[in-house]
Design a protein around this motif. Structure first.
Motif, PDB file in Angstrom:
ATOM      1  N   MET A 109       5.112 -14.987   2.208  1.00 35.85           N
ATOM      2  CA  MET A 109       4.715 -14.044   1.404  1.00 35.85           C
ATOM      3  C   MET A 109       6.061 -12.789   1.532  1.00 35.85           C
ATOM      4  O   MET A 109       6.517 -13.012   2.564  1.00 35.85           O
ATOM      5  N   GLY A 110       6.421 -12.133   0.284  1.00 37.96           N
ATOM      6  CA  GLY A 110       7.398 -11.023   0.506  1.00 37.96           C
ATOM      7  C   GLY A 110       7.047 -10.006   1.450  1.00 37.96           C
ATOM      8  O   GLY A 110       5.915  -9.984   2.069  1.00 37.96           O
ATOM      9  N   GLN A 111       7.958  -9.199   1.656  1.00 32.42           N
ATOM     10  CA  GLN A 111       7.823  -7.910   2.482  1.00 32.42           C
ATOM     11  C   GLN A 111       6.998  -6.847   1.840  1.00 32.42           C
ATOM     12  O   GLN A 111       7.061  -6.808   0.680  1.00 32.42           O
ATOM     13  N   SER A 112       6.175  -6.226   2.779  1.00 29.89           N
ATOM     14  CA  SER A 112       4.966  -5.481   2.209  1.00 29.89           C
ATOM     15  C   SER A 112       5.353  -3.964   2.738  1.00 29.89           C
ATOM     16  O   SER A 112       5.981  -3.851   3.688  1.00 29.89           O
ATOM     17  N   ILE A 113       5.178  -2.937   1.622  1.00 34.82           N
ATOM     18  CA  ILE A 113       5.021  -1.480   1.707  1.00 34.82           C
ATOM     19  C   ILE A 113       4.167  -0.958   1.793  1.00 34.82           C
ATOM     20  O   ILE A 113       3.507  -1.132   0.512  1.00 34.82           O
ATOM     21  N   PHE A 114       3.721  -0.053   2.499  1.00 30.79           N
ATOM     22  CA  PHE A 114       2.624   0.640   2.477  1.00 30.79           C
ATOM     23  C   PHE A 114       2.579   2.130   2.278  1.00 30.79           C
ATOM     24  O   PHE A 114       3.502   2.719   2.858  1.00 30.79           O
ATOM     25  N   PHE A 115       1.452   2.684   1.511  1.00 28.27           N
ATOM     26  CA  PHE A 115       1.592   4.286   1.078  1.00 28.27           C
ATOM     27  C   PHE A 115       0.323   4.563   1.273  1.00 28.27           C
ATOM     28  O   PHE A 115      -0.539   3.827   0.771  1.00 28.27           O
ATOM     29  N   ASP A 116       0.052   6.067   1.571  1.00 26.14           N
ATOM     30  CA  ASP A 116      -0.945   6.761   1.357  1.00 26.14           C
ATOM     31  C   ASP A 116      -0.777   7.791   0.099  1.00 26.14           C
ATOM     32  O   ASP A 116       0.208   8.452   0.343  1.00 26.14           O
ATOM     33  N   CYS A 117      -1.643   7.597  -0.844  1.00 22.07           N
ATOM     34  CA  CYS A 117      -1.400   8.322  -2.091  1.00 22.07           C
ATOM     35  C   CYS A 117      -2.477   9.203  -2.346  1.00 22.07           C
ATOM     36  O   CYS A 117      -3.658   9.019  -1.992  1.00 22.07           O
ATOM     37  N   LYS A 118      -2.317  10.042  -3.442  1.00 14.14           N
ATOM     38  CA  LYS A 118      -3.322  11.144  -3.714  1.00 14.14           C
ATOM     39  C   LYS A 118      -2.805  11.291  -5.291  1.00 14.14           C
ATOM     40  O   LYS A 118      -2.002  11.645  -5.779  1.00 14.14           O
ATOM     41  N   ARG A 119      -4.094  11.532  -5.976  1.00 14.68           N
ATOM     42  CA  ARG A 119      -4.074  11.590  -7.432  1.00 14.68           C
ATOM     43  C   ARG A 119      -4.965  12.970  -7.731  1.00 14.68           C
ATOM     44  O   ARG A 119      -6.217  12.720  -7.232  1.00 14.68           O
ATOM     45  N   SER A 120      -4.696  13.872  -8.396  1.00 15.72           N
ATOM     46  CA  SER A 120      -5.292  15.133  -8.600  1.00 15.72           C
ATOM     47  C   SER A 120      -5.384  15.277 -10.076  1.00 15.72           C
ATOM     48  O   SER A 120      -4.293  15.241 -10.757  1.00 15.72           O
ATOM     49  N   GLU A 121      -6.438  15.648 -10.528  1.00 13.03           N
ATOM     50  CA  GLU A 121      -6.553  16.149 -12.127  1.00 13.03           C
ATOM     51  C   GLU A 121      -7.786  17.164 -12.200  1.00 13.03           C
ATOM     52  O   GLU A 121      -8.734  16.923 -11.872  1.00 13.03           O
ATOM     53  N   LYS A 122      -7.223  18.207 -12.603  1.00  9.08           N
ATOM     54  CA  LYS A 122      -8.090  19.438 -12.605  1.00  9.08           C
ATOM     55  C   LYS A 122      -8.688  19.706 -11.095  1.00  9.08           C
ATOM     56  O   LYS A 122      -8.083  19.897 -10.273  1.00  9.08           O
ATOM     57  N   ASP A 123     -10.049  19.619 -11.093  1.00  6.60           N
ATOM     58  CA  ASP A 123     -10.752  19.757  -9.570  1.00  6.60           C
ATOM     59  C   ASP A 123     -11.296  18.340  -9.290  1.00  6.60           C
ATOM     60  O   ASP A 123     -11.986  18.256  -8.044  1.00  6.60           O
ATOM     61  N   TYR A 124     -10.715  17.327  -9.827  1.00  7.77           N
ATOM     62  CA  TYR A 124     -10.698  16.098  -9.236  1.00  7.77           C
ATOM     63  C   TYR A 124      -9.592  15.626  -8.340  1.00  7.77           C
ATOM     64  O   TYR A 124      -8.748  15.529  -8.775  1.00  7.77           O
ATOM     65  N   VAL A 125      -9.856  15.116  -6.992  1.00  9.34           N
ATOM     66  CA  VAL A 125      -8.807  14.643  -6.216  1.00  9.34           C
ATOM     67  C   VAL A 125      -9.442  13.328  -5.327  1.00  9.34           C
ATOM     68  O   VAL A 125     -10.437  13.093  -5.068  1.00  9.34           O
ATOM     69  N   GLU A 126      -8.231  12.384  -5.747  1.00  9.32           N
ATOM     70  CA  GLU A 126      -8.678  11.038  -5.318  1.00  9.32           C
ATOM     71  C   GLU A 126      -7.694  10.357  -4.405  1.00  9.32           C
ATOM     72  O   GLU A 126      -6.509  10.515  -4.551  1.00  9.32           O
ATOM     73  N   GLU A 127      -7.972   9.940  -3.053  1.00  9.25           N
ATOM     74  CA  GLU A 127      -7.076   9.597  -2.172  1.00  9.25           C
ATOM     75  C   GLU A 127      -7.103   8.108  -2.012  1.00  9.25           C
ATOM     76  O   GLU A 127      -8.203   7.575  -2.122  1.00  9.25           O
ATOM     77  N   TYR A 128      -6.195   7.311  -2.002  1.00 13.61           N
ATOM     78  CA  TYR A 128      -6.260   5.598  -1.838  1.00 13.61           C
ATOM     79  C   TYR A 128      -5.069   5.261  -1.332  1.00 13.61           C
ATOM     80  O   TYR A 128      -3.996   6.010  -0.935  1.00 13.61           O
ATOM     81  N   SER A 129      -4.952   3.951  -0.850  1.00 14.86           N
ATOM     82  CA  SER A 129      -3.785   3.214  -0.133  1.00 14.86           C
ATOM     83  C   SER A 129      -3.245   2.390  -1.293  1.00 14.86           C
ATOM     84  O   SER A 129      -3.953   1.783  -2.110  1.00 14.86           O
ATOM     85  N   MET A 130      -1.898   2.159  -1.029  1.00 12.82           N
ATOM     86  CA  MET A 130      -1.276   1.308  -2.095  1.00 12.82           C
ATOM     87  C   MET A 130      -0.316   0.389  -1.286  1.00 12.82           C
ATOM     88  O   MET A 130       0.252   1.013  -0.389  1.00 12.82           O
ATOM     89  N   GLN A 131      -0.417  -0.991  -1.529  1.00 12.60           N
ATOM     90  CA  GLN A 131       0.292  -1.820  -0.867  1.00 12.60           C
ATOM     91  C   GLN A 131       1.289  -2.606  -1.967  1.00 12.60           C
ATOM     92  O   GLN A 131       0.729  -3.067  -2.789  1.00 12.60           O
ATOM     93  N   LEU A 132       2.563  -2.354  -1.740  1.00 14.98           N
ATOM     94  CA  LEU A 132       3.463  -3.345  -2.669  1.00 14.98           C
ATOM     95  C   LEU A 132       4.006  -4.411  -1.983  1.00 14.98           C
ATOM     96  O   LEU A 132       4.598  -4.056  -0.898  1.00 14.98           O
ATOM     97  N   THR A 133       4.104  -5.575  -2.536  1.00 12.34           N
ATOM     98  CA  THR A 133       4.523  -6.657  -1.840  1.00 12.34           C
ATOM     99  C   THR A 133       5.678  -7.264  -2.804  1.00 12.34           C
ATOM    100  O   THR A 133       5.503  -7.478  -3.924  1.00 12.34           O
ATOM    101  N   LEU A 134       7.045  -7.353  -2.253  1.00  9.30           N
ATOM    102  CA  LEU A 134       7.886  -7.520  -2.949  1.00  9.30           C
ATOM    103  C   LEU A 134       7.978  -9.283  -3.138  1.00  9.30           C
ATOM    104  O   LEU A 134       7.580 -10.025  -2.511  1.00  9.30           O
ATOM    105  N   ALA A 135       8.476  -9.729  -4.334  1.00  9.94           N
ATOM    106  CA  ALA A 135       8.342 -10.981  -4.744  1.00  9.94           C
ATOM    107  C   ALA A 135       9.340 -11.886  -3.513  1.00  9.94           C
ATOM    108  O   ALA A 135      10.320 -11.319  -3.183  1.00  9.94           O
ATOM    109  N   SER A 136       8.818 -13.200  -3.443  1.00  6.30           N
ATOM    110  CA  SER A 136       9.572 -13.832  -2.499  1.00  6.30           C
ATOM    111  C   SER A 136      10.073 -15.178  -3.260  1.00  6.30           C
ATOM    112  O   SER A 136       9.561 -15.288  -4.426  1.00  6.30           O
ATOM    113  N   LYS A 137      10.610 -16.063  -2.618  1.00  3.67           N
ATOM    114  CA  LYS A 137      10.908 -17.362  -3.552  1.00  3.67           C
ATOM    115  C   LYS A 137       9.638 -18.236  -3.536  1.00  3.67           C
ATOM    116  O   LYS A 137       9.627 -19.019  -4.714  1.00  3.67           O
ATOM    117  N   THR A 138       8.602 -17.846  -2.892  1.00  2.00           N
ATOM    118  CA  THR A 138       7.268 -18.722  -3.364  1.00  2.00           C
ATOM    119  C   THR A 138       6.094 -17.931  -3.824  1.00  2.00           C
ATOM    120  O   THR A 138       5.169 -18.308  -4.411  1.00  2.00           O
TER     121      THR A 138
END
Length: 135
Positions: free
Chosen positions: A1-30
């Motif tokens: 599996m490729g290398q993973s990068i982890f983020f803590d994210c926040k989305r806001s729209e008007k009075d609504y706020v959502e926090e979520y985690s994001m993981q991005l995994t780069l492609a590998s040969k397999t």
């Protein structure tokens, strides 16, 4: 599996706020590139449609993600919606935390509710406490 990068994210729209985690995994040969939101794999396919992470590209300082989705026609509470597609291009600068999402919506329930065309939004995503974790 490729290398993973982890983020803590926040989305806001008007009075609504959502926090979520994001993981991005780069492609590998397999293995292809992957994206997870709150541990949910964004590569999904069922009778209602298909969503696929097409690419995750690290081009310092930015990270680029492309996601394609298509949806079958659907009937919800007596309202019929045609098939639809969404093409999402994400640009993330992990230094500033700025995530810019450009979505091109055509048809489907999203086209009917949000409108067909290009929709741009911004969120914040900063590297998590353990930003890189080999799998």
């Amino acid at each position: 599996m490729g290398q993973s990068i982890f983020f803590d994210c926040k989305r806001s729209e008007k009075d609504y706020v959502e926090e979520y985690s994001m993981q991005l995994t780069l492609a590998s040969k397999t293995q292809k590139a992957k994206m997870y939101l709150d541990d949910r794999d964004l590569d999904q396919s069922d009778a209602f449609g298909k969503q696929e992470v097409k690419s995750v590209t690290l081009a310092r300082p930015n990270i680029f993600v492309i996601i394609e989705a298509s949806f079958a026609p659907e009937d919800i509470m007596g309202v019929t919606y045609p098939a639809g597609t969404v093409s999402t291009h994400i640009t993330l600068d992990p230094v500033t935390g700025k995530l810019k999402k450009v979505e091109k919506i055509q048809g489907g329930i999203l086209g009917a509710s949000l409108g067909n065309g290009t929709h741009v939004s911004e969120e914040t995503c900063f590297p998590a406490k353990i930003p890189f974790k080999p799998q």
